[in-house]
Design a protein around this motif. Structure first.
Motif, PDB file in Angstrom:
ATOM      1  N   ALA A  69       0.903  -1.524  -0.066  1.00  0.00           N
ATOM      2  CA  ALA A  69      -0.020   0.255   0.011  1.00  0.00           C
ATOM      3  C   ALA A  69       0.650   1.271   0.201  1.00  0.00           C
ATOM      4  CB  ALA A  69      -0.987  -0.307   1.243  1.00  0.00           C
ATOM      5  N   LEU A  70       2.213   0.793   0.002  1.00  0.00           N
ATOM      6  CA  LEU A  70       3.021   2.124   0.620  1.00  0.00           C
ATOM      7  C   LEU A  70       2.919   3.088  -1.134  1.00  0.00           C
ATOM      8  CD1 LEU A  70       4.558   3.214   2.475  1.00  0.00           C
ATOM      9  CD2 LEU A  70       6.728   2.414   1.755  1.00  0.00           C
ATOM     10  N   SER A  76       0.260   9.517  -3.452  1.00  0.00           N
ATOM     11  CA  SER A  76      -0.625  10.745  -3.242  1.00  0.00           C
ATOM     12  C   SER A  76       0.032  11.554  -2.638  1.00  0.00           C
ATOM     13  CB  SER A  76      -1.405   9.860  -2.361  1.00  0.00           C
ATOM     14  OG  SER A  76      -2.065   8.929  -2.937  1.00  0.00           O
ATOM     15  N   GLY A  77       0.880  11.631  -1.838  1.00  0.00           N
ATOM     16  CA  GLY A  77       1.309  12.917  -0.613  1.00  0.00           C
ATOM     17  C   GLY A  77       2.394  13.411  -0.844  1.00  0.00           C
ATOM     18  N   MET A  78       3.270  12.677  -2.516  1.00  0.00           N
ATOM     19  CA  MET A  78       4.378  13.701  -2.864  1.00  0.00           C
ATOM     20  C   MET A  78       3.848  14.045  -3.980  1.00  0.00           C
ATOM     21  SD  MET A  78       5.802  13.467   0.143  1.00  0.00           S
ATOM     22  CE  MET A  78       8.104  14.366  -0.856  1.00  0.00           C
ATOM     23  N   THR A  79       2.727  13.766  -5.118  1.00  0.00           N
ATOM     24  CA  THR A  79       2.821  14.383  -6.181  1.00  0.00           C
ATOM     25  C   THR A  79       2.587  15.844  -6.619  1.00  0.00           C
ATOM     26  OG1 THR A  79       1.242  12.415  -6.472  1.00  0.00           O
ATOM     27  CG2 THR A  79       0.712  14.459  -7.879  1.00  0.00           C
ATOM     28  N   PRO A  80       2.197  16.698  -4.748  1.00  0.00           N
ATOM     29  CA  PRO A  80       2.476  18.335  -5.421  1.00  0.00           C
ATOM     30  C   PRO A  80       3.582  18.469  -5.638  1.00  0.00           C
ATOM     31  CG  PRO A  80       0.909  17.522  -3.527  1.00  0.00           C
ATOM     32  CD  PRO A  80       1.622  16.247  -4.095  1.00  0.00           C
ATOM     33  N   TYR A  81       5.184  17.893  -4.672  1.00  0.00           N
ATOM     34  CA  TYR A  81       6.523  18.454  -4.880  1.00  0.00           C
ATOM     35  C   TYR A  81       7.126  17.764  -6.155  1.00  0.00           C
ATOM     36  CZ  TYR A  81       5.061  18.878   0.208  1.00  0.00           C
ATOM     37  OH  TYR A  81       4.510  19.355   1.087  1.00  0.00           O
ATOM     38  N   VAL A  82       6.458  16.529  -6.776  1.00  0.00           N
ATOM     39  CA  VAL A  82       6.594  15.457  -8.097  1.00  0.00           C
ATOM     40  C   VAL A  82       6.477  16.475  -9.211  1.00  0.00           C
ATOM     41  CG1 VAL A  82       6.965  14.218  -9.662  1.00  0.00           C
ATOM     42  CG2 VAL A  82       6.547  13.894  -7.237  1.00  0.00           C
ATOM     43  N   LYS A  83       5.308  17.854  -8.635  1.00  0.00           N
ATOM     44  CA  LYS A  83       4.897  17.865 -10.312  1.00  0.00           C
ATOM     45  C   LYS A  83       6.191  19.922 -10.309  1.00  0.00           C
ATOM     46  CE  LYS A  83       0.365  16.796 -10.835  1.00  0.00           C
ATOM     47  NZ  LYS A  83      -1.272  17.275 -10.585  1.00  0.00           N
ATOM     48  N   PHE A  89       9.959   9.833  -7.219  1.00  0.00           N
ATOM     49  CA  PHE A  89      10.065   8.648  -6.716  1.00  0.00           C
ATOM     50  C   PHE A  89       9.797   7.597  -7.797  1.00  0.00           C
ATOM     51  CE2 PHE A  89       5.149   9.522  -6.500  1.00  0.00           C
ATOM     52  CZ  PHE A  89       4.708   8.393  -6.693  1.00  0.00           C
ATOM     53  N   SER A  90      10.300   5.828  -7.282  1.00  0.00           N
ATOM     54  CA  SER A  90      10.190   4.470  -8.207  1.00  0.00           C
ATOM     55  C   SER A  90      10.286   3.565  -7.465  1.00  0.00           C
ATOM     56  CB  SER A  90      11.646   4.840  -9.286  1.00  0.00           C
ATOM     57  OG  SER A  90      12.764   4.648  -8.663  1.00  0.00           O
ATOM     58  N   ILE A  91       9.743   2.661  -8.746  1.00  0.00           N
ATOM     59  CA  ILE A  91       9.415   1.170  -7.825  1.00  0.00           C
ATOM     60  C   ILE A  91       9.865  -0.396  -8.221  1.00  0.00           C
ATOM     61  CG2 ILE A  91       7.593  -0.395  -6.551  1.00  0.00           C
ATOM     62  CD1 ILE A  91       5.841   2.272  -6.968  1.00  0.00           C
ATOM     63  N   SER A  92      10.800  -0.806  -7.111  1.00  0.00           N
ATOM     64  CA  SER A  92      11.186  -1.833  -7.943  1.00  0.00           C
ATOM     65  C   SER A  92      10.939  -2.741  -6.984  1.00  0.00           C
ATOM     66  CB  SER A  92      13.119  -1.736  -7.502  1.00  0.00           C
ATOM     67  OG  SER A  92      13.430  -1.527  -6.429  1.00  0.00           O
ATOM     68  N   LEU A 121      10.304  16.818   3.016  1.00  0.00           N
ATOM     69  CA  LEU A 121      10.959  16.258   4.002  1.00  0.00           C
ATOM     70  C   LEU A 121       9.223  16.229   5.043  1.00  0.00           C
ATOM     71  CD1 LEU A 121      14.389  16.853   4.008  1.00  0.00           C
ATOM     72  CD2 LEU A 121      13.242  15.359   2.855  1.00  0.00           C
ATOM     73  N   PHE A 122       8.990  16.998   5.599  1.00  0.00           N
ATOM     74  CA  PHE A 122       8.253  16.698   6.642  1.00  0.00           C
ATOM     75  C   PHE A 122       7.242  15.391   6.114  1.00  0.00           C
ATOM     76  CE2 PHE A 122       4.598  17.749   8.984  1.00  0.00           C
ATOM     77  CZ  PHE A 122       4.539  17.010   9.881  1.00  0.00           C
ATOM     78  N   MET A 123       6.465  15.930   4.962  1.00  0.00           N
ATOM     79  CA  MET A 123       5.632  14.909   4.490  1.00  0.00           C
ATOM     80  C   MET A 123       5.891  13.449   4.038  1.00  0.00           C
ATOM     81  SD  MET A 123       2.775  14.453   3.915  1.00  0.00           S
ATOM     82  CE  MET A 123       1.912  16.399   2.959  1.00  0.00           C
ATOM     83  N   LEU A 124       7.125  13.938   4.207  1.00  0.00           N
ATOM     84  CA  LEU A 124       7.641  12.187   3.806  1.00  0.00           C
ATOM     85  C   LEU A 124       7.627  11.524   4.853  1.00  0.00           C
ATOM     86  CD1 LEU A 124       8.813   9.827   1.615  1.00  0.00           C
ATOM     87  CD2 LEU A 124      10.617  11.441   1.757  1.00  0.00           C
ATOM     88  N   SER A 125       8.315  12.122   5.581  1.00  0.00           N
ATOM     89  CA  SER A 125       8.399  11.569   7.588  1.00  0.00           C
ATOM     90  C   SER A 125       7.395  10.886   7.735  1.00  0.00           C
ATOM     91  CB  SER A 125       9.009  12.955   8.563  1.00  0.00           C
ATOM     92  OG  SER A 125       8.378  13.496   8.700  1.00  0.00           O
TER      93      SER A 125
END
Length: 213
Positions: A69-70, A76-83, A89-92, A121-125
């Motif tokens: 689920a992560l 969802s949480g980091m999309t604004p910062y990606v934009k 971010f990536s997944i393997s 960084l706060f959002m990621l934490s």
């Protein structure tokens, strides 16, 4: 002409064994998959044990469920910062990684977090504080040599930057027992160091959330 009588309970009796046989094949297949996964890098014995129990019980383990689920939570949480181009971010099959570019969190030649880094960084934490997976924080630099200043080389600078992010996560509630740091210096570039844009991509901190616990 009299019809032959069917014996009681005989209807479908010759097919009943197929149900048990199919169940057994499903369990064996699941067991083989789990045993195969145990040989892969980044998969702990605990995860394998829980997965075996899950296969036998026909359900997904809590650890596996949380990890699966992560990616959606991170997205969802980091999309604004990606934009905004602050991170990627990536997944393997071994880990989920969040790449934060140094120009957005550090001043040139410094390992002190800038004010611009606080929000992402706060959002990621908050997204990783309630999971039990191990986390590796990697520091990377470009290949420009360091002349003077606090850090004698890119080795020390990349390690110090990774440590700054670790300390920030620790202050925000991420368990230090789950985290470790690695300084790669300029030895793992993702772009050419011959251009400024390439060097900007190479100056980064990578937060790897491992499948392993």
């Amino acid at each position: 002409m009299r019809k032959a009588r069917k014996s009681v309970g005989s209807e479908g009796g010759h097919e009943r064994w197929l149900v048990s046989y199919a169940d057994m094949l499903t369990l064996l297949f699941g067991l083989f998959v789990v045993l195969w996964a145990s040989k892969q890098d980044g998969v702990s014995e605990k995860v394998v044990q829980e997965s075996v129990v899950s296969v036998m019980q026909g359900k997904e383990s809590e650890v596996v469920s949380q990890y699966n689920a992560l990616p959606l939570r991170i997205k969802s949480g980091m999309t604004p910062y990606v934009k905004k181009g602050l991170l990627e971010f990536s997944i393997s099959n071994k880990y989920l990684e969040v790449i934060v570019f140094n120009d957005n969190i550090f001043e040139l030649g410094s390992a002190e977090l800038s004010y611009k880094s606080t929000e992402p960084l706060f959002m990621l934490s908050t997204l990783i504080s309630d999971i039990e997976n191990n986390i590796i924080i990697e520091g990377h630099t470009d290949n420009l040599p360091i002349t003077g200043g606090r850090y004698p080389s890119n080795w020390e600078l990349s390690s110090a930057r990774a440590a700054s992010v670790l300390r920030f996560f620790e202050r925000k509630g991420v368990s230090p027992k789950r985290m470790s740091i690695v300084g790669h210096g300029a030895n793992k570039p993702v772009e050419s160091n011959h251009t400024e844009d390439g060097r900007k991509k190479n100056r980064r901190v990578v937060v790897k959330i491992l499948r392993d616990m």
